[in-house]
Design a protein around this motif. Structure first.
Motif, PDB file in Angstrom:
ATOM      1  N   PRO A   1      65.164 -52.447  -6.325  1.00 33.91           N
ATOM      2  CA  PRO A   1      64.802 -51.161  -6.939  1.00 33.91           C
ATOM      3  C   PRO A   1      64.802 -50.026  -5.909  1.00 33.91           C
ATOM      4  CG  PRO A   1      63.254 -52.897  -7.536  1.00 33.91           C
ATOM      5  CD  PRO A   1      64.091 -53.437  -6.431  1.00 33.91           C
ATOM      6  N   VAL A   2      65.125 -48.826  -6.373  1.00 33.06           N
ATOM      7  CA  VAL A   2      65.123 -47.630  -5.532  1.00 33.06           C
ATOM      8  C   VAL A   2      64.076 -46.683  -6.096  1.00 33.06           C
ATOM      9  CG1 VAL A   2      66.463 -45.710  -4.629  1.00 33.06           C
ATOM     10  CG2 VAL A   2      67.565 -47.918  -5.027  1.00 33.06           C
ATOM     11  N   SER A   3      63.126 -46.289  -5.283  1.00 36.57           N
ATOM     12  CA  SER A   3      62.015 -45.464  -5.762  1.00 36.57           C
ATOM     13  C   SER A   3      62.434 -44.000  -5.881  1.00 36.57           C
ATOM     14  CB  SER A   3      60.837 -45.567  -4.792  1.00 36.57           C
ATOM     15  OG  SER A   3      61.167 -44.942  -3.561  1.00 36.57           O
ATOM     16  N   PRO A   4      61.737 -43.243  -6.735  1.00 37.83           N
ATOM     17  CA  PRO A   4      62.011 -41.802  -6.829  1.00 37.83           C
ATOM     18  C   PRO A   4      61.835 -41.080  -5.498  1.00 37.83           C
ATOM     19  CG  PRO A   4      60.729 -42.520  -8.707  1.00 37.83           C
ATOM     20  CD  PRO A   4      60.784 -43.681  -7.769  1.00 37.83           C
ATOM     21  N   LYS A   5      60.889 -41.553  -4.674  1.00 39.00           N
ATOM     22  CA  LYS A   5      60.688 -40.915  -3.368  1.00 39.00           C
ATOM     23  C   LYS A   5      61.918 -41.081  -2.483  1.00 39.00           C
ATOM     24  CE  LYS A   5      55.640 -41.003  -3.022  1.00 39.00           C
ATOM     25  NZ  LYS A   5      54.470 -41.436  -2.217  1.00 39.00           N
ATOM     26  N   THR A   6      62.568 -42.229  -2.585  1.00 39.26           N
ATOM     27  CA  THR A   6      63.786 -42.452  -1.805  1.00 39.26           C
ATOM     28  C   THR A   6      64.881 -41.477  -2.245  1.00 39.26           C
ATOM     29  OG1 THR A   6      63.257 -44.791  -1.498  1.00 39.26           O
ATOM     30  CG2 THR A   6      65.561 -44.131  -1.188  1.00 39.26           C
ATOM     31  N   ILE A   7      65.032 -41.321  -3.553  1.00 39.31           N
ATOM     32  CA  ILE A   7      66.039 -40.387  -4.064  1.00 39.31           C
ATOM     33  C   ILE A   7      65.719 -38.969  -3.617  1.00 39.31           C
ATOM     34  CG2 ILE A   7      67.157 -39.494  -6.132  1.00 39.31           C
ATOM     35  CD1 ILE A   7      67.781 -42.403  -5.534  1.00 39.31           C
ATOM     36  N   LEU A   8      64.443 -38.589  -3.677  1.00 40.58           N
ATOM     37  CA  LEU A   8      64.033 -37.245  -3.260  1.00 40.58           C
ATOM     38  C   LEU A   8      64.353 -37.036  -1.785  1.00 40.58           C
ATOM     39  CD1 LEU A   8      62.619 -34.593  -4.025  1.00 40.58           C
ATOM     40  CD2 LEU A   8      60.456 -35.666  -3.369  1.00 40.58           C
ATOM     41  N   ARG A   9      64.114 -38.040  -0.993  1.00 45.59           N
ATOM     42  CA  ARG A   9      64.397 -37.920   0.441  1.00 45.59           C
ATOM     43  C   ARG A   9      65.897 -37.772   0.697  1.00 45.59           C
ATOM     44  NH1 ARG A   9      62.010 -42.073   1.699  1.00 45.59           N
ATOM     45  NH2 ARG A   9      63.736 -43.532   2.044  1.00 45.59           N
ATOM     46  N   LYS A  10      66.707 -38.539  -0.037  1.00 45.18           N
ATOM     47  CA  LYS A  10      68.156 -38.451   0.127  1.00 45.18           C
ATOM     48  C   LYS A  10      68.677 -37.076  -0.298  1.00 45.18           C
ATOM     49  CE  LYS A  10      69.229 -42.649   1.544  1.00 45.18           C
ATOM     50  NZ  LYS A  10      69.961 -42.900   2.820  1.00 45.18           N
ATOM     51  N   LEU A  11      68.124 -36.557  -1.362  1.00 47.76           N
ATOM     52  CA  LEU A  11      68.551 -35.237  -1.828  1.00 47.76           C
ATOM     53  C   LEU A  11      68.102 -34.147  -0.867  1.00 47.76           C
ATOM     54  CD1 LEU A  11      69.406 -36.770  -4.351  1.00 47.76           C
ATOM     55  CD2 LEU A  11      68.353 -34.983  -5.728  1.00 47.76           C
ATOM     56  N   SER A  12      66.956 -34.329  -0.259  1.00 49.04           N
ATOM     57  CA  SER A  12      66.486 -33.356   0.732  1.00 49.04           C
ATOM     58  C   SER A  12      67.454 -33.291   1.907  1.00 49.04           C
ATOM     59  CB  SER A  12      65.086 -33.727   1.209  1.00 49.04           C
ATOM     60  OG  SER A  12      64.163 -33.695   0.141  1.00 49.04           O
ATOM     61  N   SER A  13      67.971 -34.445   2.298  1.00 44.07           N
ATOM     62  CA  SER A  13      68.961 -34.464   3.378  1.00 44.07           C
ATOM     63  C   SER A  13      70.243 -33.751   2.955  1.00 44.07           C
ATOM     64  CB  SER A  13      69.277 -35.911   3.780  1.00 44.07           C
ATOM     65  OG  SER A  13      68.116 -36.575   4.245  1.00 44.07           O
TER      66      SER A  13
ATOM     67  N   LEU B   1      58.276 -35.243 -11.661  1.00 46.73           N
ATOM     68  CA  LEU B   1      57.850 -36.627 -11.854  1.00 46.73           C
ATOM     69  C   LEU B   1      56.504 -36.858 -11.178  1.00 46.73           C
ATOM     70  CD1 LEU B   1      61.207 -38.536 -11.209  1.00 46.73           C
ATOM     71  CD2 LEU B   1      60.198 -37.884 -13.410  1.00 46.73           C
ATOM     72  N   GLU B   2      55.759 -37.756 -11.735  1.00 51.41           N
ATOM     73  CA  GLU B   2      54.425 -38.068 -11.207  1.00 51.41           C
ATOM     74  C   GLU B   2      54.552 -38.634  -9.798  1.00 51.41           C
ATOM     75  OE1 GLU B   2      50.494 -40.735 -12.427  1.00 51.41           O
ATOM     76  OE2 GLU B   2      52.265 -40.670 -13.729  1.00 51.41           O
ATOM     77  N   GLY B   3      53.714 -38.100  -8.902  1.00 54.71           N
ATOM     78  CA  GLY B   3      53.668 -38.615  -7.546  1.00 54.71           C
ATOM     79  C   GLY B   3      54.584 -37.905  -6.569  1.00 54.71           C
ATOM     80  N   LEU B   4      55.429 -36.996  -7.050  1.00 52.86           N
ATOM     81  CA  LEU B   4      56.348 -36.306  -6.149  1.00 52.86           C
ATOM     82  C   LEU B   4      55.935 -34.861  -5.879  1.00 52.86           C
ATOM     83  CD1 LEU B   4      59.838 -37.558  -7.404  1.00 52.86           C
ATOM     84  CD2 LEU B   4      58.395 -38.494  -5.589  1.00 52.86           C
ATOM     85  N   GLY B   5      54.909 -34.382  -6.594  1.00 50.23           N
ATOM     86  CA  GLY B   5      54.485 -32.996  -6.432  1.00 50.23           C
ATOM     87  C   GLY B   5      53.932 -32.700  -5.060  1.00 50.23           C
ATOM     88  N   GLU B   6      53.468 -33.726  -4.360  1.00 50.01           N
ATOM     89  CA  GLU B   6      52.884 -33.505  -3.026  1.00 50.01           C
ATOM     90  C   GLU B   6      53.928 -33.053  -2.006  1.00 50.01           C
ATOM     91  OE1 GLU B   6      53.161 -38.165  -1.621  1.00 50.01           O
ATOM     92  OE2 GLU B   6      51.343 -37.450  -2.616  1.00 50.01           O
ATOM     93  N   SER B   7      55.166 -33.188  -2.342  1.00 50.24           N
ATOM     94  CA  SER B   7      56.240 -32.794  -1.416  1.00 50.24           C
ATOM     95  C   SER B   7      56.652 -31.336  -1.588  1.00 50.24           C
ATOM     96  CB  SER B   7      57.464 -33.698  -1.626  1.00 50.24           C
ATOM     97  OG  SER B   7      57.122 -35.059  -1.510  1.00 50.24           O
ATOM     98  N   LYS B   8      55.989 -30.596  -2.457  1.00 46.97           N
ATOM     99  CA  LYS B   8      56.431 -29.245  -2.787  1.00 46.97           C
ATOM    100  C   LYS B   8      56.526 -28.324  -1.577  1.00 46.97           C
ATOM    101  CE  LYS B   8      55.200 -28.806  -7.669  1.00 46.97           C
ATOM    102  NZ  LYS B   8      54.389 -28.067  -8.657  1.00 46.97           N
TER     103      LYS B   8
END
Length: 809
Positions: A694-706, A729-736
């Motif tokens: 499985p690939v977590s949403p945080k991983t996708i967010l990190r890849k897109l940030s790059s 998505l829940e849990g990703l707002g802390e990266s704003k």
């Protein structure tokens, strides 16, 4: 003080401290944001040493709409020498709507101030005069009517009559009165313009005058009056417009038909207009018949036309104007009377007609919905037609007929189902043309006759060959008594260099020995050439352009009818959810033809988008994954899109690898697919998808940030838009906070081309935090160009939908 007020304050300070570019950018944004606190500073900028800064200040004051700016604008108009500034000031006064400005606007619209400068051979006062006329119209000032008529009557004045008529239409009493007078007593052009202006006035009291203008001696005026009556929704003048359908002039009848159509959108009026205009199907004018057919197609219920009308429509199919013929076919299809089938079948088989006419006739057959041997045989013939539009229409018609039951005379055993024909065509199992003389056609919309000409030329060459030439070609000997006759023209011209010069036998042997000894035929080693970076960059650009050119011409290469039908068949199956259709798409996905595989991948992607969760599509997943790694660029793009829309999270790992691909389009598509899977992907356990890792949403967010730092702006923007979606998505707002900083940095890349788009994205994430960060950068960036990027992002943060519409205007 909220963040918008802080932003306005910072921009107001920039009006005082910035360079000329800063002052322009700041003034524009303050105007768009409607900042009343900046009015005083903008008034001072009206006398700026930079003309552009003055213009932007005037435009900003007009947008803000604060009356306290009126005296300063009037003073500027009275004293300014720059025509460009005066034009902007005049427009601003029109936006403010202050009565104090009417006097000077009337004056400057008529009298050219001597101080206004010429610009080459253009008198800037002409722009000012036009702006003044439009401003007086916006005011609706009753005492401005005389001034406007004076300008119109001045033969030395520029031709701005359309704007004057529009201004008069906004003056409710004296302006409308003047237009009514011109409608009766003006020149033909004035009467026509008066009619159109009255239609735009929205004043229902002018309908009587417009109704009388329907009898004007000029066709131009009658047509304009008809359009104007439709503009003001004059329902009670419908009978008069219906009478106008028999006007002797084409343009008048066309305007009347359009007006009737607009006035009869309510169902209660449809029957009246249908009865009135149906006889015009026999009108001598091709244009009128085309418009009538189009109008009736949107109004009539099924099987409404009588036999006489059907005969008239059938006659129009043979019209020399293909638009008229095509609309006639459409009307027969909409009417849906089986009695029209013979006419349509004859039309499709008539190869002398325009391809688009035969196409519409083919589609009409599918729309009528009669499934029998005649229609099936006709459509099978049409699939093999030499013109691609007809082939595609035949496949579309077969798809439409699949839902139609066979007629009582036919049995399901004796009649092949339409979908089976389409699937057979896709599989290449449908015999379409004789193998002895395969036709080659262009994939362009219209048939390309070049290949046929080439075939004819080859046939002529073969037919004109002499027996002796044929004997020489086959190697047979002449019989006794025959003499050798040489052809008049050689069979082939020998190219230079193909044949060596004649030499003696000994010289030839010596030459061969020398070639062997010196290794003439051996490949020489490639020389080591040092290429500088500039040359290397140029070579890479050339190679990239070559690759793009090959991709662009790929779909236009000449192909056989059979191959083209296979590809078109895939397209018509898009959106079909039955198992047979999906199986046909998957079979095409695994075909030998690369273009067919590409079409199939796109069709699977679109079907998945239209019907999320269609389980039978999951059978394509393995082939899509394989082709993602092995296909060409176009195929990989199509597979990437399909894998995202299938919502199988097992696709995430291979798609993550695509983010490192050198092709921009592929990286961009992979980002969209990963975002789609992260947000809408199926639960692997519930959907029974085998997800190994499985690939977590945080991983996708990190890849897109790059990817925000990608060298291609399309990739950066795709990543930015994807990030905004993921942050919900829940849990990703802390990266704003971190994401906001990255997005702002992205806004500076590529010469700030995407600064506004980044600002819109920031608005959807965090207005407060984004504004704080941007205001800090406004004070620290080095150049006015960079400050412009910051200002544009700030503007998008706080602009309202109303402000945005004003900006567009």
């Amino acid at each position: 003080m909220n963040m918008k007020e802080k932003t306005e304050l910072s921009l107001t300070d920039l009006l005082k401290t910035g360079d000329e570019a800063d002052r322009c950018y700041a003034a524009r944004t303050l105007g768009i944001l409607g900042s009343r606190s900046a009015v005083e500073a903008l008034i001072k900028q009206l006398t700026d040493e930079d003309i552009d800064a003055c213009v932007d200040a005037a435009e900003a004051l007009g947008r803000i709409g604060d009356p306290q700016a009126v005296p300063a604008l009037i003073k500027s108009l009275e004293n300014e020498e720059s025509g460009e500034v005066c034009t902007a000031v005049t427009t601003a006064l029109g936006q403010l709507g202050a009565e104090d400005a009417i006097t000077i606007l009337k004056k400057i619209a008529v009298d050219r101030p001597e101080r206004i400068e010429w610009e080459d051979d253009w008198d800037r006062w002409w722009d000012i005069q036009l702006a003044a006329v439009e401003a007086l119209g916006k005011f609706g000032a009753e005492d401005a009517t005389g001034t406007l008529l004076q300008i119109m009557e001045d033969e030395t004045s520029q031709d701005i009559d359309p704007e004057i008529f529009a201004a008069l239409a906004n003056i409710k009493e004296s302006g409308i009165t003047a237009l009514l007078e011109l409608l009766v007593n003006g020149s033909i052009m004035q009467r026509r313009r008066a009619a159109r202006a009255l239609g735009h006035s929205g004043n229902p009291e002018v309908t009587k005058a417009l109704g009388q203008a329907l009898r004007d001696e000029s066709p131009e005026v009658r047509a304009a009056a008809a359009t104007a009556l439709a503009d003001i929704d004059a329902q009670r003048y419908l009978p008069a417009l219906l009478l106008l359908l028999r006007d002797p002039e084409d343009d008048v009848r066309s305007a009347a038909i359009e007006a009737c159509n607009r006035l009869t959108k309510s169902s209660s009026a449809d029957n009246d207009i249908i009865a009135e205009i149906t006889p015009l199907l026999s009108d001598p004018s091709s244009l009128v018949r085309a418009i009538i057919a189009t109008t009736l197609s949107s109004l009539i219920p099924p099987r409404h036309l009588d036999e006489e009308s059907l005969t008239a429509v059938a006659a129009s199919i043979m019209d020399k104007t293909y638009d008229t013929a095509a609309t006639a076919c459409d009307l027969l299809g909409v009417n849906g009377d089986p009695a029209s089938l013979d006419t349509l079948i004859t039309t499709v088989r008539n190869k002398s007609l325009y391809g688009m006419v035969r196409r519409q006739a083919t589609l009409a057959i599918g729309r009528i919905g009669i499934l029998n041997t005649d229609t099936i045989d006709l459509l099978k013939e049409a699939i093999a037609d030499r013109e691609q539009p007809v082939r595609l229409a035949a496949l579309d018609a077969l798809t439409a007929l699949e839902a139609v039951p066979a007629t009582e005379e036919e049995t399901t055993e004796s009649l092949q189902r339409p979908l089976d024909i389409v699937l057979a065509a896709i599989a290449g199992e449908l015999e379409l043309s004789s193998p002895e003389t395969p036709q080659k056609v262009s994939q362009a919309v219209e048939f390309d006759p070049t290949p046929i000409k080439e075939q004819s030329r080859k046939a002529e060459d073969t037919a004109t060959e002499t027996p002796d030439a044929q004997n020489a070609e086959t190697g047979s000997e002449l019989t006794e008594g025959e003499s050798l006759v040489l052809p008049e023209t050689p069979g082939r011209v020998v190219e230079p260099g193909e044949v060596n010069a004649a030499v003696s036998t000994l010289d030839a042997i010596a030459l061969n020995n020398a070639e062997v000894a010196f290794g003439v035929h051996e490949a020489l080693p490639e020389p080591d050439i040092e290429i500088d970076q500039e040359t290397q960059d140029f070579i890479e650009v050339v190679e990239e352009n070559k690759r793009i050119g090959e991709r662009m011409t790929r779909g236009r290469r000449k192909i056989s009818i059979e191959d083209d039908v296979r590809r078109l068949g895939v397209r018509v199956l898009i959106g079909n959810t039955d198992d047979a259709s999906v199986a046909g798409l998957i079979q095409a996905l695994n075909a030998d033809d690369g273009v067919l595989r590409y079409e199939a991948a796109l069709a699977i992607a679109e079907t998945a988008r239209l019907h999320p969760g269609l389980r039978s599509l999951m059978n394509a997943f393995g082939s899509l994954t394989t082709q993602l790694g092995l296909g060409d660029e176009d195929q990989r793009v199509a597979c990437t899109r399909a894998m995202g829309l299938l919502h199988n999270k097992a696709a995430m790992l291979p798609l993550l690898d695509v983010l490192n691909d050198p092709q921009t389009t592929l990286r961009t598509e992979a980002i969209s697919a990963l975002v789609e899977l992260t947000i809408n992907g199926d639960d692997p356990d519930k959907a029974d998808h085998m997800v190994i890792k499985p690939v977590s949403p945080k991983t996708i967010l990190r890849k897109l940030s790059s990817a925000l730092e990608d060298e291609e702006f399309n990739v950066r923007m795709a990543a930015a838009k994807g990030i905004v979606q993921l942050l919900n998505l829940e849990g990703l707002g802390e990266s704003k906070t971190e994401i906001v900083e990255q997005l702002i940095d992205t806004g500076f890349l590529g010469a700030g081309a995407q600064a506004r788009n980044i600002g819109k994205l920031l608005r959807s994430i965090d207005i407060q935090g984004s504004a704080e960060r941007l205001l800090s950068q406004l004070e620290t960036v080095d150049s006015s160009a960079e400050r412009r990027f910051v200002i544009e992002m700030l503007e998008e943060l706080f602009i309202s939908s109303n402000d945005r519409s004003q900006q567009a205007a």
